[in-house]
Design an enzyme around this catalytic site. Structure first.
Site, PDB file in Angstrom:
ATOM      1  N   GLY A 164     -43.850  13.057  20.999  1.00 28.32           N
ATOM      2  CA  GLY A 164     -43.059  13.755  19.990  1.00 28.32           C
ATOM      3  C   GLY A 164     -43.750  13.644  18.653  1.00 28.32           C
ATOM      4  O   GLY A 164     -44.746  12.935  18.498  1.00 28.32           O
ATOM      5  N   GLY A 172     -42.981  14.072  14.099  1.00 35.16           N
ATOM      6  CA  GLY A 172     -41.982  14.160  13.052  1.00 35.16           C
ATOM      7  C   GLY A 172     -42.597  14.401  11.703  1.00 35.16           C
ATOM      8  O   GLY A 172     -43.765  14.775  11.578  1.00 35.16           O
ATOM      9  N   ALA A 222     -45.393  11.543  11.310  1.00 37.84           N
ATOM     10  CA  ALA A 222     -46.281  11.036  12.354  1.00 37.84           C
ATOM     11  C   ALA A 222     -46.084  11.784  13.666  1.00 37.84           C
ATOM     12  O   ALA A 222     -45.064  12.441  13.885  1.00 37.84           O
ATOM     13  CB  ALA A 222     -46.023   9.546  12.574  1.00 37.84           C
ATOM     14  N   VAL A 253     -46.393  10.882  17.891  1.00 40.12           N
ATOM     15  CA  VAL A 253     -46.455   9.774  18.844  1.00 40.12           C
ATOM     16  C   VAL A 253     -47.013  10.292  20.168  1.00 40.12           C
ATOM     17  O   VAL A 253     -46.542  11.296  20.697  1.00 40.12           O
ATOM     18  CB  VAL A 253     -45.064   9.140  19.067  1.00 40.12           C
ATOM     19  CG1 VAL A 253     -45.173   7.947  20.016  1.00 40.12           C
ATOM     20  CG2 VAL A 253     -44.459   8.706  17.741  1.00 40.12           C
ATOM     21  N   LYS A 282     -48.829   5.844  17.608  1.00 37.03           N
ATOM     22  CA  LYS A 282     -48.213   6.606  16.520  1.00 37.03           C
ATOM     23  C   LYS A 282     -49.271   6.880  15.462  1.00 37.03           C
ATOM     24  O   LYS A 282     -49.872   5.946  14.922  1.00 37.03           O
ATOM     25  CB  LYS A 282     -47.045   5.804  15.932  1.00 37.03           C
ATOM     26  CG  LYS A 282     -46.216   6.564  14.905  1.00 37.03           C
ATOM     27  CD  LYS A 282     -44.992   5.735  14.525  1.00 37.03           C
ATOM     28  CE  LYS A 282     -44.060   6.487  13.596  1.00 37.03           C
ATOM     29  NZ  LYS A 282     -42.841   5.697  13.294  1.00 37.03           N
ATOM     30  N   ASP A 311     -31.569   1.842   9.729  1.00 34.93           N
ATOM     31  CA  ASP A 311     -31.335   3.088  10.466  1.00 34.93           C
ATOM     32  C   ASP A 311     -31.012   2.797  11.931  1.00 34.93           C
ATOM     33  O   ASP A 311     -31.629   3.357  12.841  1.00 34.93           O
ATOM     34  CB  ASP A 311     -32.546   4.012  10.348  1.00 34.93           C
ATOM     35  CG  ASP A 311     -32.205   5.465  10.694  1.00 34.93           C
ATOM     36  OD1 ASP A 311     -31.009   5.814  10.650  1.00 34.93           O
ATOM     37  OD2 ASP A 311     -33.129   6.239  11.001  1.00 34.93           O
TER      38      ASP A 311
END
Length: 484
Positions: free
Chosen positions: A15, A17, A20, A22, A37, A131
């Site tokens: 994935g 974002g 970064a 991964v 990552k 988080d």
């Protein structure tokens, strides 16, 4: 896809974002899969982004706990981008598990125990997570059982820094009020988030559905934990309410005290789970071999921006814009092979969205003619079948399109086929005004509409139809807009 990252052979992208990407990779020297990552290339020259990226690795490296994702290595690619080599979660995330089967009370308590142990390890090293949520709890097979690990310290801070200056950030439905208000923080902020997570696991519903951090800053007491379907003693509810106290002084002294109190209150209700306490999925766990032997298992999905100007709108209320079903004419539809997670872009590269494999059956990547009478505009549709948007049907899908407009519409499209129409919600994210309405008890589950003002004279409309909130959240959180 790169063939190698440093000395690690790349298997596939897990994935990506805002900061970064991964990758699932393979350590040939140690004969093991790893997650690598890598800082996104558009942030290579941003010293603050590099510092934040490397801070996460340093924080994780300082903690030695089986319940915190480990960092094994770090390096820098030829183009100057740093990377971190971390534990690979071959059994997916807690968010994945909740989508599929939910958890028993015993399993829920075990998740809270293990996540609590990870948070305690962080706190003992003076690190605050900030988080805690289902997507940041990973599962890894471990000697015939499953181990929960706390992951993603992208918002993590050293406690001495958090006590002086705290940026307003976090996931609204799980964030502590003091964090949403930007106040100095301590470990009790993570305790609050763990309390919200515990409530979700035990009740099968979140204690809050805040649309924004502003709403999270002013929480009201959550509904009673116990229901006829999931009855609990008043003592369990009392433990959770103390952890979720708006005033941090009223919470438990620390995470350990909270977990112990919850276990005591659940005694007899949450019978100890058998070993393994979660079933291991054999399709996800493959011993030995090179990169080709490892399956495409789950890791927390982050989405990959192609430029710093990429816009994303969080799926806090499951909301995003509306499309008229009859406006889909002229699209080129295709059938696609299944994948664990599929990312789709439109022909112009304006939109990108990641959907479950079961949705990736009818794809339209061309343009559309908005009902406002504008000429052709960029659009993207992905669904379970060509008629997924039929109001009386049970299909699932997402539609994203551009249309002209200098202000948000006063009324979003109506859905009389749905029994419940939620109130209109207005919010602002990254300077973009947005308007959202959620409809529930629809023939196919729920329908969500959102309009976003992306430029002075352009709107983005998005419609999502899904059987469950978790999938809708995941899809909506993946929507990205480029070049506007």
């Amino acid at each position: 896809m790169p063939s190698r990252l440093g000395r690690y052979a790349v298997r596939r992208r897990i994935g990506s974002g805002a900061f970064a990407t991964v990758w699932l990779a393979y350590d040939e020297q140690l004969d093991a899969p790893v997650a690598v990552k890598v800082l996104a290339d558009n942030w290579t020259d941003d010293h603050q982004a590099r510092r934040r990226f490397l801070e996460e690795g340093r924080y994780l490296r300082r903690v030695e706990s089986p319940h915190v994702v480990q960092v094994f290595d770090a390096g820098e690619l030829d183009d100057g981008r740093p990377y971190l080599v971390m534990s690979y979660a071959d059994q997916g995330t807690l968010a994945d598990g909740l989508e599929i089967d939910g958890l028993t009370a015993g399993q829920a308590l075990e998740v809270v125990r293990q996540v609590g142990a990870g948070l305690t390890a962080l706190h003992r090293r003076d690190i605050l997570h900030r988080d805690v949520k289902p997507a940041n709890v990973l599962f890894r097979s471990d000697e015939g059982s499953v181990r929960a690990m706390v992951a993603d310290l992208g918002l993590g801070k050293a406690l001495d820094v958090s006590s002086r200056l705290t940026a307003v950030a976090g996931t609204p439905s799980f964030v502590a009020p003091e964090q949403a208000q930007g106040e100095p923080l301590d470990a009790r902020a993570d305790q609050y988030s763990l309390g919200a997570l515990s409530y979700l696991l035990l009740a099968g519903r979140a204690p809050y559905s805040h649309a924004s951090l502003a709403a999270a800053a002013r929480p009201v007491p959550p509904p009673p934990l116990s229901t006829p379907e999931r009855p609990y003693d008043d003592a369990v509810d009392a433990v959770l309410r103390r952890a979720l106290a708006a005033d941090r002084e009223e919470r438990w002294p620390d995470v350990e005290a909270y977990v112990d109190a919850l276990a005591a209150a659940l005694d007899g209700t949450a019978a100890g789970p058998p070993a393994p306490w979660l079933p291991i999925d054999p399709e996800l766990t493959q011993p030995g071999g090179g990169p080709a032997a490892y399956p495409e298992a789950a890791q927390p999905a982050e989405q990959d921006p192609r430029s710093p100007a990429a816009r994303r709108w969080p799926a806090v209320l499951l909301g995003v814009g509306a499309l008229v079903a009859g406006a889909l004419g002229g699209f080129a539809w295709e059938q696609s092979r299944p994948d664990p997670d599929v990312t789709v872009s439109d022909d112009d590269g304006t939109f990108e969205v990641t959907v479950p494999a079961s949705w990736h059956r009818a794809v339209a990547t061309g343009s559309w003619t908005p009902p406002t009478g504008d000429g052709e505009e960029s659009a993207l549709s992905v669904g379970t079948d060509r008629d997924w948007h039929d109001p009386e049907g049970t299909g699932e899908g997402v539609f994203v399109g551009v249309l002209g407009g200098t202000e948000l519409p006063e009324q979003l499209p109506q859905h009389p086929e749905c029994a419940v129409a939620g109130p209109r919600s207005d919010d602002v994210h990254d300077g973009d005004e947005m308007r959202t309405v959620r409809y529930e008890d629809c023939p196919g589950g729920l329908t969500v509409e959102r309009a976003v003002q992306v430029t002075a004279d352009r709107l983005v409309w998005i419609q999502v139809r899904s059987r469950d909130r978790a999938t809708a959240n995941r899809v909506l959180d993946s929507v990205a807009v480029y070049g506007m």
